[in-house]
Design a protein around this motif. Structure first.
Motif, PDB file in Angstrom:
ATOM      1  N   SER A  73       0.847  -1.189   0.000  1.00  0.00           N
ATOM      2  CA  SER A  73       0.000   0.000   0.000  1.00  0.00           C
ATOM      3  C   SER A  73       0.879   1.234   0.000  1.00  0.00           C
ATOM      4  CB  SER A  73      -0.904   0.002   1.243  1.00  0.00           C
ATOM      5  OG  SER A  73      -1.527   1.264   1.422  1.00  0.00           O
ATOM      6  N   LEU A  74       0.346   2.340  -0.522  1.00  0.00           N
ATOM      7  CA  LEU A  74       1.030   3.627  -0.435  1.00  0.00           C
ATOM      8  C   LEU A  74       0.220   4.613   0.406  1.00  0.00           C
ATOM      9  CD1 LEU A  74       2.463   4.107  -4.053  1.00  0.00           C
ATOM     10  CD2 LEU A  74       3.647   3.323  -1.994  1.00  0.00           C
ATOM     11  N   ASN A  75      -0.652   4.080   1.255  1.00  0.00           N
ATOM     12  CA  ASN A  75      -1.426   4.922   2.167  1.00  0.00           C
ATOM     13  C   ASN A  75      -1.035   4.566   3.601  1.00  0.00           C
ATOM     14  OD1 ASN A  75      -3.258   6.346   3.691  1.00  0.00           O
ATOM     15  ND2 ASN A  75      -5.031   5.826   2.431  1.00  0.00           N
ATOM     16  N   PRO A  76      -0.134   5.335   4.204  1.00  0.00           N
ATOM     17  CA  PRO A  76       0.319   5.010   5.559  1.00  0.00           C
ATOM     18  C   PRO A  76      -0.612   5.511   6.656  1.00  0.00           C
ATOM     19  CG  PRO A  76       1.513   6.912   4.757  1.00  0.00           C
ATOM     20  CD  PRO A  76       0.600   6.483   3.639  1.00  0.00           C
ATOM     21  N   TYR A  77      -1.766   6.052   6.274  1.00  0.00           N
ATOM     22  CA  TYR A  77      -2.633   6.722   7.246  1.00  0.00           C
ATOM     23  C   TYR A  77      -3.882   5.928   7.600  1.00  0.00           C
ATOM     24  CZ  TYR A  77       0.477  10.302   5.546  1.00  0.00           C
ATOM     25  OH  TYR A  77       1.603  10.992   5.189  1.00  0.00           O
ATOM     26  N   ILE A  78      -3.919   4.668   7.185  1.00  0.00           N
ATOM     27  CA  ILE A  78      -5.079   3.825   7.466  1.00  0.00           C
ATOM     28  C   ILE A  78      -4.612   2.518   8.106  1.00  0.00           C
ATOM     29  CG2 ILE A  78      -6.491   4.802   5.608  1.00  0.00           C
ATOM     30  CD1 ILE A  78      -5.717   2.363   3.906  1.00  0.00           C
ATOM     31  N   LEU A  79      -5.589   1.766   8.641  1.00  0.00           N
ATOM     32  CA  LEU A  79      -5.264   0.508   9.301  1.00  0.00           C
ATOM     33  C   LEU A  79      -4.943  -0.591   8.293  1.00  0.00           C
ATOM     34  CD1 LEU A  79      -5.127  -0.948  12.029  1.00  0.00           C
ATOM     35  CD2 LEU A  79      -7.580  -1.422  11.818  1.00  0.00           C
ATOM     36  N   LYS A  80      -5.615  -0.550   7.159  1.00  0.00           N
ATOM     37  CA  LYS A  80      -5.488  -1.605   6.165  1.00  0.00           C
ATOM     38  C   LYS A  80      -4.183  -1.477   5.386  1.00  0.00           C
ATOM     39  CE  LYS A  80      -8.116  -3.612   2.289  1.00  0.00           C
ATOM     40  NZ  LYS A  80      -9.325  -3.439   1.428  1.00  0.00           N
ATOM     41  N   GLY A  81      -3.575  -2.616   5.093  1.00  0.00           N
ATOM     42  CA  GLY A  81      -2.383  -2.625   4.246  1.00  0.00           C
ATOM     43  C   GLY A  81      -1.107  -2.320   5.008  1.00  0.00           C
ATOM     44  N   ASN A  82       0.001  -2.426   4.297  1.00  0.00           N
ATOM     45  CA  ASN A  82       1.332  -2.234   4.874  1.00  0.00           C
ATOM     46  C   ASN A  82       2.095  -1.269   3.973  1.00  0.00           C
ATOM     47  OD1 ASN A  82       3.511  -2.564   6.546  1.00  0.00           O
ATOM     48  ND2 ASN A  82       4.194  -4.480   5.612  1.00  0.00           N
ATOM     49  N   ALA A  83       2.250  -0.031   4.427  1.00  0.00           N
ATOM     50  CA  ALA A  83       2.883   1.010   3.613  1.00  0.00           C
ATOM     51  C   ALA A  83       4.364   1.123   3.944  1.00  0.00           C
ATOM     52  CB  ALA A  83       2.195   2.348   3.857  1.00  0.00           C
ATOM     53  N   PRO A  84       5.202   1.577   3.003  1.00  0.00           N
ATOM     54  CA  PRO A  84       6.626   1.738   3.281  1.00  0.00           C
ATOM     55  C   PRO A  84       6.875   2.814   4.322  1.00  0.00           C
ATOM     56  CG  PRO A  84       6.073   2.637   1.117  1.00  0.00           C
ATOM     57  CD  PRO A  84       4.861   1.932   1.609  1.00  0.00           C
ATOM     58  N   TRP A  85       7.870   2.583   5.165  1.00  0.00           N
ATOM     59  CA  TRP A  85       8.157   3.446   6.298  1.00  0.00           C
ATOM     60  C   TRP A  85       8.370   4.906   5.892  1.00  0.00           C
ATOM     61  CZ3 TRP A  85       8.589   5.370  10.916  1.00  0.00           C
ATOM     62  CH2 TRP A  85       9.639   6.230  11.252  1.00  0.00           C
ATOM     63  N   GLY A  86       9.152   5.164   4.879  1.00  0.00           N
ATOM     64  CA  GLY A  86       9.567   6.535   4.587  1.00  0.00           C
ATOM     65  C   GLY A  86       8.551   7.389   3.868  1.00  0.00           C
ATOM     66  N   LEU A  87       7.425   6.813   3.443  1.00  0.00           N
ATOM     67  CA  LEU A  87       6.499   7.544   2.580  1.00  0.00           C
ATOM     68  C   LEU A  87       5.987   8.828   3.231  1.00  0.00           C
ATOM     69  CD1 LEU A  87       5.045   7.521  -0.137  1.00  0.00           C
ATOM     70  CD2 LEU A  87       3.179   6.305   0.959  1.00  0.00           C
ATOM     71  N   GLY A  88       5.370   8.706   4.407  1.00  0.00           N
ATOM     72  CA  GLY A  88       4.860   9.893   5.079  1.00  0.00           C
ATOM     73  C   GLY A  88       5.975  10.801   5.556  1.00  0.00           C
ATOM     74  N   LEU A  89       7.081  10.211   5.949  1.00  0.00           N
ATOM     75  CA  LEU A  89       8.205  10.970   6.499  1.00  0.00           C
ATOM     76  C   LEU A  89       8.795  11.936   5.482  1.00  0.00           C
ATOM     77  CD1 LEU A  89      10.018  11.070   9.120  1.00  0.00           C
ATOM     78  CD2 LEU A  89      11.524   9.461   7.940  1.00  0.00           C
ATOM     79  N   HIS A  90       8.905  11.515   4.235  1.00  0.00           N
ATOM     80  CA  HIS A  90       9.626  12.303   3.242  1.00  0.00           C
ATOM     81  C   HIS A  90       8.731  13.140   2.328  1.00  0.00           C
ATOM     82  CE1 HIS A  90      12.937   9.966   4.621  1.00  0.00           C
ATOM     83  NE2 HIS A  90      12.607   8.864   3.979  1.00  0.00           N
ATOM     84  N   THR A  91       7.477  12.755   2.143  1.00  0.00           N
ATOM     85  CA  THR A  91       6.669  13.403   1.108  1.00  0.00           C
ATOM     86  C   THR A  91       5.524  14.253   1.636  1.00  0.00           C
ATOM     87  OG1 THR A  91       5.100  11.554   0.855  1.00  0.00           O
ATOM     88  CG2 THR A  91       7.140  11.449  -0.416  1.00  0.00           C
TER      89      THR A  91
END
Length: 604
Positions: free
Chosen positions: A71-89
């Motif tokens: 997933s590329l949505n780190p703001y929800i319960l569902k899925g597993n998003a990469p660690w750096g996505l929210g941090l950098h973008t």
């Protein structure tokens, strides 16, 4: 200087750092906001004190990560998003300094304003703030982001959102949040929510895990990715905030890349082979004995130890009290007695690492290991009949034998407690009065070699008590799904804790997490006393009261015997390419989110 004097000086320094002049915050726009007192940096500060404003731009840093992402949505319960996505973008209204216990400075917001009681907070956006597609960041985006995250996002956003009585636009670039109850941290938390572009999500279901790249306002954009294999971030040359004082000396790499591998061992092998350029080592013995590969000998890779003054946090095996066999504190104490920490630490770390003695140990917030006194006792006294033994009287972890795997003395104590709780050995197995065996599942994630080694040693002690757990190993996606739903009996548990604990403590230990999925209350604790301490922490107007409430909470957590704690380290051990550099000035929190890669740089 003796270690005792050093420890005393450290506690004094931390107390001074935590404390501040308890002057009231006037209702006028400010450049920053602190939990207590005033921000350390003046309005005209040049850069964060731990950043190098002259750091060169360029180069890249490559991280290795176990597992994968879907997933590329780190703001929800569902899925597993990469660690750096929210941090950098993606950015927030305010940015945190990791050189102060809890202080924020303007990022998307140019000012913050609040009243003395902090019953409301107002932010004014910078007119130049832009998303990566060039469109302006608006109050409409801000308000949509807060409401969406608070109602549809991950449960971690809901606790604070439920305390917002009203959100209103107060000017072309201003938004105000009014709160439902006393909670001095809320004024800061409202500055730390990610701001997303509303238009991107129109006609879409926010709660669905998807592989659409989110549009943010941060210094990096997603350049390319392949689910489960890698994701690359490219520094945005048109980043709107590159000249802000808060950003000087930060965001220096042209490229940040995360490569994903099957497990932790493969991540290390990839680093030694030069496929990645930085590696964080958590095992002290491995750090001392296994870093003699070719790149180290040639100087292409160097070893850095970065000190910190954070609390130890908690790490170890957590027992899920939703399972009736772990609902009894005597059973949990027996599980702790059976865990010979001293032998395991000697075997895996050479005995060099100190044990975690409480959740906030290694800090001024940590409980005292004796009878509760003063304000701490006053806070706990009304709940005395609800608290497990040791909470008020004092609780210490058992000490085992470092030279033998099986500590017979502690196992005898464990057997007595189990018998008191209704369990006895028959035919070599521990059973209850119905003849039902004492059994449970230990859930582990694949590739966690050190954790597997710890559990293997632990199993031998449990067998001596007639206990034969089932060990189940799953991939990272299954592990996240099962732990989100609390579908485990015992598993590995890690919670980093800061010098400014607040509303997130409800997410960690609050009663809602007993049934609501996705909280961090993996142990399933339901403690009115713990929640009362958290509320006192949030309402405290003096540092003395705040520290007393945190110490009391620390006692409740530790004497609750929910986790079999292992060790912590007061340094971070990072091996990295000699072309990667970091400033000489180390912040209070050391190697913490906000340090690597934010203030590192590349230089030949």
């Amino acid at each position: 200087m003796t270690s005792g004097i050093r420890k005393t000086l450290l506690k004094c320094a931390m107390a001074l750092a935590l404390c501040g002049a308890m002057t009231g915050v006037q209702a006028e726009p400010q450049h920053g906001i602190a939990m207590y007192g005033k921000p350390a940096l003046p309005p005209d500060f040049v850069s964060l004190p731990y950043a190098n404003p002259d750091a060169p731009k360029g180069g890249r840093i490559i991280f290795g990560e176990p597992g994968g992402f879907d997933s590329l949505n780190p703001y929800i319960l569902k899925g597993n998003a990469p660690w750096g996505l929210g941090l950098h973008t993606v950015e927030t209204l305010m940015a945190r300094s990791i050189d102060e216990p809890f202080t924020l400075y303007g990022l998307l917001a140019e000012t913050v304003e609040t009243d003395d009681s902090r019953s409301w907070v107002e932010f004014t956006l910078r007119p130049e703030a832009r998303f990566s597609d060039g469109s302006p960041v608006t109050i409409e985006d801000v308000m949509w982001s807060y409401e969406t995250l608070g109602t549809k996002g991950h449960p971690r956003y809901r606790t604070a959102w439920l305390k917002v009585a009203r959100m209103e636009q107060t000017g072309p670039r201003s938004v105000r949040f009014t709160f439902t109850e006393p909670d001095r941290e809320l004024a800061l938390l409202m500055g730390m929510r990610p701001i997303l572009k509303k238009a991107q999500w129109e006609g879409k279901v926010f709660e669905d895990a998807a592989l659409e790249v989110p549009i943010g306002s941060g210094p990096y954009v997603v350049d390319s990715f392949e689910p489960g294999r890698y994701i690359t971030f490219r520094r945005n040359p048109d980043y709107w905030g590159q000249d802000l004082p808060i950003n000087r000396g930060r965001n220096n790499f042209d490229e940040i890349r995360y490569d994903y591998f099957g497990d932790g061992d493969v991540v290390f092998q990839a680093f030694t082979a030069g496929e990645t350029t930085t590696y964080r080592e958590t095992n002290a013995q491995k750090w001392a004995t296994q870093y003699d590969f070719a790149a180290i000998r040639t100087g292409e890779v160097v070893k850095s130890e970065i000190p910190h003054h954070r609390p130890s946090g908690i790490a170890g095996l957590v027992m899920n009290t939703r399972n009736p066999i772990f609902a009894d504190w005597r059973v949990r104490e027996a599980m702790i007695l059976a865990f010979n920490f001293e032998f395991i630490n000697t075997t895996l770390n050479g005995g060099t690492e100190p044990r975690i003695t409480s959740y906030f140990s290694n800090s001024v917030l940590g409980m005292d290991h004796g009878p509760a006194q003063g304000k701490v006792l006053e806070l706990l006294a009304p709940f005395a009949d609800q608290l497990p033994p040791g909470t008020i009287e004092g609780y210490n972890l058992p000490v085992g034998k470092p030279d033998r795997a099986i500590d017979r003395g502690n196992l005898r104590k464990a057997a007595r407690l189990l018998q008191e709780a209704g369990w006895q050995v028959q035919g070599g197995r521990l059973v209850n009065d119905k003849g039902e065996p004492f059994t449970f599942e230990i859930l582990l994630t694949s590739g966690a070699t050190e954790t597997h080694s710890i559990v293997d040693i632990y199993l031998k002690s449990l067998e001596s008590l007639g206990i034969f757990p089932q060990v189940t190993i799953v991939d990272s996606a299954q592990y996240k799904e099962r732990t989100n739903e609390y579908q485990f009996d015992m598993t590995w548990y890690t919670r980093a804790l800061s010098l400014s604990p607040g509303n997130e403590q409800f997410l960690y230990w609050g009663s809602k997490g007993v049934t609501e999925p996705g909280s961090r209350n993996w142990m399933g604790m339901n403690s009115p006393a713990a929640e009362a301490m958290i509320r006192t922490m949030l309402e405290s107007r003096s540092q003395e009261d705040f520290i007393a409430a945190t110490k009391a909470l620390d006692r409740i957590l530790t004497a609750g015997r929910y986790v079999i704690p292992v060790w912590f380290s007061n340094v971070s051990r990072i091996a990295h390419s000699s072309r990667l550099h970091y400033p000489d000035r180390i912040p209070l929190y050391g190697d913490w989110p906000g340090f690597q890669p934010e203030v590192w740089w590349y230089e030949e």
